[in-house]
Design an enzyme around this catalytic site. Structure first.
Site, PDB file in Angstrom:
ATOM      1  N   ARG A  53     -30.861  -6.870  -3.598  1.00 34.44           N
ATOM      2  CA  ARG A  53     -30.476  -6.860  -2.190  1.00 34.44           C
ATOM      3  C   ARG A  53     -31.574  -7.559  -1.396  1.00 34.44           C
ATOM      4  O   ARG A  53     -32.584  -7.978  -1.935  1.00 34.44           O
ATOM      5  CB  ARG A  53     -30.185  -5.448  -1.656  1.00 34.44           C
ATOM      6  N   ARG A  90     -20.820  -9.285   0.077  1.00 33.68           N
ATOM      7  CA  ARG A  90     -21.433  -8.586   1.208  1.00 33.68           C
ATOM      8  C   ARG A  90     -21.298  -9.469   2.444  1.00 33.68           C
ATOM      9  O   ARG A  90     -21.683 -10.651   2.396  1.00 33.68           O
ATOM     10  CB  ARG A  90     -22.891  -8.221   0.931  1.00 33.68           C
ATOM     11  N   GLN A 202     -34.532   2.605   1.047  1.00 33.97           N
ATOM     12  CA  GLN A 202     -35.210   1.396   0.577  1.00 33.97           C
ATOM     13  C   GLN A 202     -36.684   1.353   0.953  1.00 33.97           C
ATOM     14  O   GLN A 202     -37.481   0.710   0.288  1.00 33.97           O
ATOM     15  CB  GLN A 202     -34.502   0.140   1.108  1.00 33.97           C
ATOM     16  N   ASP A 243     -31.310  -9.626   8.332  1.00 34.93           N
ATOM     17  CA  ASP A 243     -30.255 -10.227   7.529  1.00 34.93           C
ATOM     18  C   ASP A 243     -29.561 -11.369   8.256  1.00 34.93           C
ATOM     19  O   ASP A 243     -28.903 -12.193   7.631  1.00 34.93           O
ATOM     20  CB  ASP A 243     -29.228  -9.167   7.140  1.00 34.93           C
ATOM     21  N   ASN A 253     -30.127  -6.188  11.394  1.00 44.30           N
ATOM     22  CA  ASN A 253     -30.981  -5.689  10.308  1.00 44.30           C
ATOM     23  C   ASN A 253     -30.528  -4.283   9.930  1.00 44.30           C
ATOM     24  O   ASN A 253     -29.583  -3.729  10.499  1.00 44.30           O
ATOM     25  CB  ASN A 253     -32.452  -5.702  10.739  1.00 44.30           C
ATOM     26  N   LYS A 254     -31.205  -3.707   8.965  1.00 46.62           N
ATOM     27  CA  LYS A 254     -30.837  -2.394   8.437  1.00 46.62           C
ATOM     28  C   LYS A 254     -30.649  -1.376   9.559  1.00 46.62           C
ATOM     29  O   LYS A 254     -31.402  -1.352  10.526  1.00 46.62           O
ATOM     30  CB  LYS A 254     -31.912  -1.914   7.458  1.00 46.62           C
TER      31      LYS A 254
END
Length: 348
Positions: A53, A90, A202, A243, A253-254
């Site tokens: 990832r 994804r 993560q 991302d 982003n996350k």
């Protein structure tokens, strides 16, 4: 990356050149296992199921997946099928489409018998470039961290990061972690607050694993602890990866990144986003236009970890759960973008 005292890249060609080796990140930090991917289908599975990832790493894996598909069947129909299958794995990280487009363009006009070699060569070049880009991000970020440390030279520089934007998420160095590694290697005393980053953890599992292998002092914290630490003056800067950055500078982003940016703004803590040009998406106007991946609720309702009897999964709740994987931080909350071209006040 430094792993067990030796330098590695996160993705490499197999000895016979027909596949690639990656770390199965689902097992880290409890087990270090390299796995071989030898088909486009295997590459798609690895991306979708998060064996690997991180936006640049997803792109690199997909590029090799397309090359492996062409090694089996180089005709136009095979190219199209593999492209679409990999693209669908994804939806949020823009590097995925970018890398696939790079390989498709490299082979589109070639005779079929030349396509596989050309595709592998382009995928190799994507990986080499990514490592160089991340190194450059690190060098520009190092200058920034030197400046921040100079303001308080008698104590460690405290950086907070969210999720994993390290070498596991790229081919080497990482984005958000690259300046940290270079600062540590340059003798700047740096300490990292590592958000656990629920629900897949993560930060606690991957970023902490990376930092430990590189010898960087760090502390894992609960996702909601960052605001308190900023209020207490214990965070000098926030550095995250991304991302996708849209044309107006919004940062996808996350999930949880937006809350860190809000806390940073409220406490006058600089908030930086580290990215290569391959993660900038000028074709998407704003963050509101980015598709947000919704992952399985079980990632939230189950916890997995080691026990005396091996890896076990426990149930957290039977209630319904929602699991959006990303959020959007508005450009107005970003202090600067750490890129291979320097630290920029805006993008575009």
């Amino acid at each position: 990356m430094i792993l067990e005292g030796a330098h590695h890249r996160s993705i490499t060609r197999t000895a016979d050149g027909e596949g690639v080796c990656i770390l199965d990140q689902r097992l880290l930090p409890w087990e270090v296992r390299w796995v071989e991917l030898r088909s486009a289908e295997a590459a798609a599975t690895a991306i979708r199921e998060m064996w690997t990832r991180g936006a640049p790493m997803i792109g690199a894996t997909a590029a090799y997946g397309l090359a492996m598909a062409l090694a089996v069947d180089p005709d136009d129909a095979s190219l199209s099928r593999a492209y679409q299958a990999l693209l669908a794995t994804r939806p949020t990280a823009v590097n995925l489409r970018w890398a696939l487009d790079q390989v498709r363009t490299a082979v589109a006009t070639l005779p079929e018998l030349q396509r596989a070699d050309a595709a592998f060569a382009r995928a190799d070049a994507i990986c080499d470039e990514d490592a160089s880009l991340c190194r450059a991000i690190g060098e520009h970020g190092l200058a920034l961290l030197r400046s921040l440390h100079a303001a308080n030279p008698d104590r460690p520089l405290n950086i907070l990061t969210h999720c994993n934007a390290g070498w596991l998420a790229t081919v080497d160095y990482g984005t958000a972690t690259a300046p940290i590694y270079l600062a540590h290697d340059a003798g700047i005393p740096v300490h990292v607050w590592v958000d656990e980053t629920r629900p897949r953890n993560q930060g606690a599992l991957l970023t902490a694993f990376e930092l430990a292998n590189h010898g960087v002092p760090h502390t894992v914290i609960a996702d909601n602890a960052g605001g308190l630490l900023m209020m207490q003056g214990k965070v000098d800067a926030v550095i995250v990866g991304t991302d996708r950055v849209t044309a107006n500078g919004d940062v996808c982003n996350k999930i949880g990144t937006y809350l860190k940016a809000l806390a940073a703004a409220d406490n006058n803590v600089p908030f930086y986003v580290a990215l290569p040009y391959t993660t900038f998406d000028p074709a998407t106007p704003t963050g509101a236009d980015v598709p947000i991946e919704e992952r399985s609720p079980e990632e939230l309702t189950r916890l997995t970890g080691p026990s005396a009897d091996g890896i076990v999964t426990i149930k957290v709740t039977d209630s319904p759960a929602s699991n959006p994987a990303f959020d959007v931080t508005p450009a107005r909350l970003v202090t600067g973008y750490i890129t291979e071209r320097g630290v920029l006040a805006s993008v575009g």
